[in-house]
Design a protein around this motif. Structure first.
Motif, short mmCIF file in Angstrom:
data_model
loop_
_atom_site.label_atom_id
_atom_site.label_comp_id
_atom_site.label_asym_id
_atom_site.label_seq_id
_atom_site.Cartn_x
_atom_site.Cartn_y
_atom_site.Cartn_z
N HIS A 1 0.83 -1.20 0.00
CA HIS A 1 0.00 0.00 0.00
C HIS A 1 0.87 1.26 0.00
N PRO A 2 1.71 1.44 -1.02
CA PRO A 2 2.51 2.66 -1.06
C PRO A 2 1.61 3.87 -1.34
N THR A 3 2.11 5.06 -1.00
CA THR A 3 1.34 6.27 -1.29
C THR A 3 2.07 7.13 -2.32
N TRP A 4 1.38 8.11 -2.85
CA TRP A 4 1.80 8.77 -4.09
C TRP A 4 3.01 9.70 -4.01
N PRO A 5 3.32 10.39 -2.87
CA PRO A 5 4.44 11.33 -2.94
C PRO A 5 5.79 10.63 -3.12
N THR A 6 6.61 11.21 -3.95
CA THR A 6 7.94 10.64 -4.21
C THR A 6 8.71 10.43 -2.90
N GLU A 7 8.72 11.46 -2.06
CA GLU A 7 9.48 11.36 -0.81
C GLU A 7 8.86 10.38 0.17
N TRP A 8 7.55 10.15 0.08
CA TRP A 8 6.93 9.17 0.96
C TRP A 8 7.43 7.76 0.59
N LEU A 9 7.53 7.47 -0.70
CA LEU A 9 8.12 6.20 -1.14
C LEU A 9 9.55 6.07 -0.61
N LEU A 10 10.26 7.19 -0.58
CA LEU A 10 11.65 7.19 -0.14
C LEU A 10 11.79 7.12 1.39
N HIS A 11 10.67 7.11 2.10
CA HIS A 11 10.70 6.87 3.55
C HIS A 11 10.69 5.37 3.89
N THR A 12 10.38 4.54 2.92
CA THR A 12 10.23 3.11 3.21
C THR A 12 11.52 2.52 3.78
N VAL A 13 12.63 2.80 3.15
CA VAL A 13 13.92 2.29 3.63
C VAL A 13 14.20 2.82 5.03
N LEU A 14 13.86 4.07 5.30
CA LEU A 14 14.09 4.65 6.62
C LEU A 14 13.30 3.91 7.69
N LEU A 15 12.06 3.57 7.38
CA LEU A 15 11.20 2.85 8.33
C LEU A 15 11.79 1.50 8.70
N PHE A 16 12.21 0.75 7.69
CA PHE A 16 12.74 -0.59 7.93
C PHE A 16 14.11 -0.53 8.61
N TYR A 17 14.90 0.49 8.28
CA TYR A 17 16.21 0.62 8.90
C TYR A 17 16.08 0.90 10.40
N GLN A 18 15.15 1.76 10.78
CA GLN A 18 14.97 2.06 12.20
C GLN A 18 14.47 0.82 12.95
N ASP A 19 13.63 0.02 12.34
CA ASP A 19 13.20 -1.24 12.97
C ASP A 19 14.42 -2.12 13.27
N TYR A 20 15.31 -2.20 12.32
CA TYR A 20 16.53 -3.00 12.50
C TYR A 20 17.40 -2.44 13.61
N MET A 21 17.59 -1.13 13.64
CA MET A 21 18.48 -0.54 14.65
C MET A 21 17.91 -0.69 16.05
N TYR A 22 16.61 -0.58 16.20
CA TYR A 22 16.03 -0.64 17.54
C TYR A 22 15.78 -2.06 18.03
N THR A 23 15.56 -3.01 17.11
CA THR A 23 15.30 -4.39 17.55
C THR A 23 16.51 -5.30 17.37
N GLY A 24 17.41 -4.95 16.44
CA GLY A 24 18.55 -5.81 16.15
C GLY A 24 18.19 -6.99 15.27
N GLU A 25 16.94 -7.06 14.81
CA GLU A 25 16.48 -8.19 14.01
C GLU A 25 16.60 -7.91 12.51
N VAL A 26 17.05 -8.89 11.75
CA VAL A 26 17.23 -8.71 10.31
C VAL A 26 16.13 -9.38 9.49
N GLU A 27 15.20 -10.06 10.14
CA GLU A 27 14.20 -10.82 9.40
C GLU A 27 13.40 -9.95 8.43
N MET A 28 12.99 -8.77 8.88
CA MET A 28 12.22 -7.88 8.00
C MET A 28 13.06 -7.42 6.82
N LEU A 29 14.34 -7.17 7.08
CA LEU A 29 15.24 -6.75 5.99
C LEU A 29 15.41 -7.86 4.97
#
Length: 619
Positions: free
Chosen positions: A245-273
């Protein structure tokens, strides 16, 4: 005064230390009734307006409804009003404007000794297909703080009335923040309640108008949530939602990597990556590159097929740059107090500086993600590509004569946004940081509550903590968090004020930037290594005379205190949980460092150990 009637479904924090099974099990599951809590809140104020007419203030807005229990029967009808906002007469504003909520309900009678739940009408927009649906057991809920009752024929003392609030499981004691600045404390409290109350769908949604997740909204929500609770299932569920369910703004698409990276940094888990690595690569938008490495949403490469690959269901979806929101009067059709909207006059050219700053940062983070997954070739690939894009941005989108960034290729206009994003994403060469920050400081808060996240990040990275704190605690301008409090909201607004976005709501978590900024930059508490095996603490508390903070992590709570001694020394006491090491970074020049009572050689970094660490800095 609150009467708490909570259904707790927490797992003890120790479970997180033993196993990540719970976190992993939440990755794909939709929220259930058991993931939520309810809270019955007693009124903090009851005022008799007229005979049979009472005004009730519950203190804070929650998403929910009203529950009544009467000791006496009333066979006549009863009118109930719920709302978020007051009018000039200090009663509920029944025409509040925008997406500020109000609703009127009628009870045919008041039955004695029964729990009566006020039945509300659903809003068509936030309950239609595409909006996040609530568990059926909730019924219809809405955000409100105030209640009015009319035609009450029994004594008010015979009626127990509660605000029944719904929210995702939340540990109120997981995080604290206090300081010598009462305005700063109030702004943090505003953000904390916003994060708690807006979790009512089990996803990070944009607010009550649509109840739809958007990547940029979710990113700020995620950062602030992580600063308040060590609960990661809500963020992970939302991150997975964006895959399809991506949304239309270019920069919003470019937030996806940021979201998943922060999950990794805070949990230490790589499964989502691991699971979504190929999707993340696509969401960097590197397929849109031209020969020099820059990207554009105007590119012929943004075909219908590529849009489908990005996750859109319609190949004709219009992907376009947003920079900030709302746009100006010409773009929105609204009559705005600021005719340029929140873009500071940004010139929307094809090769956009903000978009390409996000692109660089995506490439930089993808090199770290590839490293976490032992993809050696991809590490080198993304590092090389990030370096190339950084060089081109600084060669083609930077005006050396002024020492600042322009809005994009072919533009001569320089906006706040064209400079704060490169600063936040570490694009600015050292020799130009002064000119870029000086320009930024001339623009004030010429961005939205969303843009403020990156403005503040950039300022703290540039050691402009004093100016950043001035922005956070501003009280004279309506472009401030204090204005949200002053006009009566207990949650962050979608915009600084209704005049800046006429359809705004009063419950938008993307307005909580100070909550995570205080934790991550003012106190400087961030995971140096994934999962907080090592924490970095880099405080910038310059104008505060005292502060204390408690930050939840997957390994346990970090607790820290700061005060200026009578001699003007900076004294820090930092307690780290078991199995966590840390480093304390000294940003300013000091003449003497005392660690745990012992003078040590002047250093920029002090190694912290599990348990209590005491540091005294002598200027």
């Amino acid at each position: 005064m609150k009467l708490r009637s909570k259904r707790k479904y927490y797992f003890l924090q120790a479970i997180f230390l033993l196993s990540f099974t719970f976190v992993q099990s939440q990755i794909t599951s939709a929220p259930t009734e058991n993931d939520f809590e309810t809270e019955l809140v007693k009124p903090v104020k009851v005022i008799k307006v007229a005979e049979g007419h009472y005004f009730i203030d519950f203190g804070k807005a929650y998403f929910g409804t009203v529950v009544m229990h009467s000791k006496k029967q009333q066979n006549d009808s009863l009118i109930v009003h719920l709302g978020e906002k007051l009018n000039d007469n200090k009663l509920i504003d029944k025409t509040p404007g925008g997406t500020i909520r109000y609703q009127k309900a009628k009870l045919n009678q008041l039955d004695a000794n029964q729990n009566i739940v006020i039945s509300l009408k659903a809003d068509k927009r936030n309950t239609k297909v595409g909006a996040i649906q609530l568990p059926s057991s909730f019924g219809v809920i809405m955000p409100f703080r105030y209640c009015e009752i009319e035609n009450l024929k029994i004594p008010i003392e015979e009626l127990d009335i509660y605000q029944k609030g719904y929210y995702y499981k939340f540990d109120d004691e997981a995080a604290i923040f206090k300081s010598s600045d009462t305005i700063l404390n109030a702004v943090w409290d505003l953000g904390k309640h916003t994060i708690k109350a807006t979790s009512f769908t089990g996803y990070y949604v944009d607010g009550d108008r649509e109840r739809i997740p958007y990547e940029a909204d979710a990113y700020i929500n995620q950062l602030s949530h992580y600063a308040l609770d060590s609960e990661y299932s809500l963020a992970r569920r939302t991150n997975e939602y964006f895959i399809n369910h991506p949304t239309w703004p270019t920069e919003w698409l470019l937030h996806t990597v940021l979201l998943f990276y922060q999950d990794y940094m805070y949990t230490g888990e790589v499964e989502m990556l691991e699971k979504y690595y190929d999707v993340l690569k696509t969401r960097t938008l590197m397929d849109l590159e031209r020969k020099d490495g820059l990207i554009s949403s105007k590119s012929d490469k943004l075909t219908g097929d590529f849009k489908l690959e990005l996750g859109f269901t319609k190949p004709d979806t219009r992907v376009r740059d947003i920079v900030d929101w709302p746009a100006g009067q010409k773009d929105t059709g609204w009559k705005l107090a600021n005719k340029n909207g929140e873009r500071d006059g940004y010139e929307m050219v094809a090769i956009n500086t903000v978009v390409n700053s996000f692109y660089y940062y995506n490439l930089h983070l993808m090199s770290k993600i590839a490293d976490a997954l032992d993809k050696t070739e991809d590490v080198a690939f993304f590092r090389q590509k990030a370096a190339q894009v950084k060089e081109v941005i600084n060669n083609k989108l930077f005006d050396e004569s002024r020492g600042i960034y322009i809005d994009g290729e072919g533009s001569s206009h320089a906006s706040l946004h064209a400079n704060m994003f490169p600063l936040a994403f570490d694009l600015v060469p050292d020799k130009y940081k002064k000119t870029v920050t000086e320009f930024i400081k001339t623009r004030g808060m010429a961005c939205s509550v969303y843009g403020a996240q990156y403005l503040l990040e950039g300022l703290y990275k540039a050691n402009e903590a004093e100016y950043a704190l001035e922005l956070i605690t501003e009280t004279e301008s309506d472009r401030s968090w204090w204005n949200m409090i002053k006009i009566g909201s207990t949650m962050a607004l979608e915009a600084w004020d209704m005049k800046y976005k006429p359809n705004s709501d009063w419950n938008h978590a993307w307005g909580t930037a100070p909550t995570n900024i205080i934790s991550r930059y003012m106190w400087g508490i961030t995971p140096k290594t994934p999962g907080f095996n090592t924490v970095q603490i880099k405080p910038q508390l310059h104008t505060l005379s005292s502060s204390e903070i408690k930050v939840p992590t997957i390994k346990g709570s970090i607790e820290a205190k700061f005060n200026l001694t009578k001699k003007g020394y900076e004294r820090y006491q930092i307690a780290l949980p078991k199995n966590m090491n840390g480093e304390f970074v000294i940003l300013n020049n000091v003449s003497k460092v005392i660690y745990n009572g012992n003078p040590i050689n002047k250093t920029e970094i002090i190694t912290l150990k599990t348990g209590v660490n005491t540091i005294i800095l002598v200027k």
